[in-house]
Write an enzyme that holds these catalytic residues in place. Sequence first.
Site, PDB file in Angstrom:
ATOM      1  N   HIS A  72     -13.595   2.514   7.392  1.00  0.00           N
ATOM      2  CA  HIS A  72     -13.337   1.605   8.515  1.00  0.00           C
ATOM      3  C   HIS A  72     -12.378   2.272   9.479  1.00  0.00           C
ATOM      4  CE1 HIS A  72     -14.530  -2.537   6.708  1.00  0.00           C
ATOM      5  NE2 HIS A  72     -15.297  -1.581   6.245  1.00  0.00           N
ATOM      6  N   TYR A 200      -8.039 -10.039  10.286  1.00  0.00           N
ATOM      7  CA  TYR A 200      -6.823 -10.737   9.860  1.00  0.00           C
ATOM      8  C   TYR A 200      -6.544 -11.846  10.870  1.00  0.00           C
ATOM      9  CZ  TYR A 200      -5.551  -7.042   6.503  1.00  0.00           C
ATOM     10  OH  TYR A 200      -5.515  -6.167   5.444  1.00  0.00           O
ATOM     11  N   PRO A 292      -0.345  -9.191  -0.790  1.00  0.00           N
ATOM     12  CA  PRO A 292      -1.589  -8.471  -0.522  1.00  0.00           C
ATOM     13  C   PRO A 292      -1.905  -8.258   0.954  1.00  0.00           C
ATOM     14  CG  PRO A 292      -2.054 -10.726  -1.183  1.00  0.00           C
ATOM     15  CD  PRO A 292      -0.580 -10.538  -1.328  1.00  0.00           C
ATOM     16  N   LYS A 296      -1.671  -2.925  -0.023  1.00  0.00           N
ATOM     17  CA  LYS A 296      -0.975  -1.683  -0.383  1.00  0.00           C
ATOM     18  C   LYS A 296      -0.790  -1.453  -1.880  1.00  0.00           C
ATOM     19  CE  LYS A 296      -0.088  -0.162   3.739  1.00  0.00           C
ATOM     20  NZ  LYS A 296      -1.008   0.849   4.230  1.00  0.00           N
ATOM     21  N   TYR A 384      -0.712   0.843   8.488  1.00  0.00           N
ATOM     22  CA  TYR A 384      -1.883   0.280   7.819  1.00  0.00           C
ATOM     23  C   TYR A 384      -2.741   1.370   7.167  1.00  0.00           C
ATOM     24  CZ  TYR A 384      -5.557  -2.975   6.671  1.00  0.00           C
ATOM     25  OH  TYR A 384      -6.447  -3.745   5.964  1.00  0.00           O
TER      26      TYR A 384
END
Length: 393
Positions: A72, A200, A292, A296, A384
Amino acid sequence: MHTQVGIIGAGPAGLLLGHLLHLKGIDSVILERRNHEYVIDRVRAGVLEQFTVDLMTQTGVEARLHREGMRHDSLYLSFAGRRHHVPLAELTGGKAIYVYGQNEVVKDLMDARIATGRPLHYEVQNVSVHNIDSSKPAIHYEADGKQEELKCDFIAGCDGFHGICRPALGDAVTFYDKIYPFGWLGILAEAAPSSEALVYTYHERGFALFSMRSPRITRLYFQVPPDEDIDKWPDDAIWDEMLKRLSTQDGWKPNVGRILNKNVTAMRSFVTEPMRAGRLYLAGDSAHIVPPTGAKGLNLAASDVLHLARAIASFYGTGKTDLLDQYSDTALQRVWKTQRFSWWMTQTLHRFPDENPFDYKRQLADLDYITGSRAALTSLAENYVGLPLDVSF
Ligand code: APR
Ligand code: PHB
C-alpha cells in the site's frame, strides 16, 4: 538439556528471534504453551512496516509475503464525510506498508523453523525461569506430563503480555502504563475490499477503520466502550454502525458480506524499563503494548528481536557483552518513539468520554490542519511506514 538461547513463546517475536539466531548458527529451543493451530489461527493486526518487510526479505522468509501480501503506497484519513489521500510512498522517498496478516507471518516463520530441524515444542506447561543472575540460567517446564530442565546461556522472554517472563524480572524494573477509555470491535468479513487503501475515520459516533486481508476479505473496526460485550452486537447492528461511521459523502462505503469473526479488544499503552534482568531479555509484547491505531505491535516485536539477535551474535562472535548491555536502551529508543506515535494516532482519531464540544471541534481542526499541510502529512507518513532502521544482519 542445554541450548544457547531458550526462547519462551512462539509468537512473531519468539519465532523471528529463533530464525535470526539460526542464520548466525546459534542454537535455540522454543517453548510454547498453546498448540500449533491456536497460534496460527489467532486473528491479529496485519500491517507490516517497510523495515519488517525488508528484514523478512533479507533473511529469506519473504516468498509468500511478496506473492500474497498487498503493498500500500497510501492511506486515507476520513473526517466530516470526506476521505483525504495520504501518499505515504511519495512523502517518504518510496516507502510503503504491506497488508499481510500476522498469522501469515507466523505460518511462514513456523515453516522456516521446521525446515531447520531446530526444536519448537508446543503445549508445554508450567514454564518458569531460574538463576537469571548467573551465567547458566534455566527454564523449567512440563511436557507430556514430564518435568524438564533446559539450561541456557540466555533466556529470551517472548511470551507476550500475559507471560511469565516480565514478572520474573524482579523489583528493579519500572512499568509505564496508560489505559484508554475505549476498545475496538473488529470483524473479518467475506467481502471484497471496496478501497485500495486503508481508511482511518474520525466520526462523531467514534473512530472506525477500514482494512483488508485479501482481495476477498475485508477487515473492519469501530470504537466501543472498553468492556463492551460482543454478544450485544448482532451482525446487522455491526454493519449498520460500520456504514454510519465509514460512509463518505462521495458515495464510498465498505462492501457488506458474511461476518467470519468478531471480537472486542481493549486498548492500552505499556512499557517495561529496562527490558532485561541478568540473562533474561524481553522482546515484543512481553515488554510493551501499543494501542492498535498505528498497527505497530508486530513491527516493534521485529525491531526488538533484530537488536537482540545482533547482540547475542556479537557475544558468540567476539565474547563481548557491550551490545547485550545496551540492548534495552537501544530497543527502548524505538519503543518510545513508536509509543508516542501510536498514542498520537489514537488520541487524534478517537472520541473520549470526558471530552466537550470544544475538544470535538479542536480534533476536527487538527485533522483539517494535518491533511492540509505537507509538513504534517510527511511527519505522519514517516512514522506510519516506520522510522528508519538498519536491517543489515
Ligand atoms: N509459556 C510458553 N509460552 C507462553 C507463555 C508461557 N508461560 N505465556 C505465553 N506464551 C506464548 C503465547 O501463547 C503466545 O503464542 O507466547 C506467545 C506470545 O506471542 P504474542 O502474544 O503474539 O507476542 P509477540 O510474539 O511479542 O508478538 C507481538 O503480537 O500481540 C501481538 O499485536 C501484537 O503484533 C504484536 C505481536
Ligand atoms: C488490520 O488490518 O488489522 C489493522 C490495520 C491497521 C491498524 C490496525 C489493524 O491500525
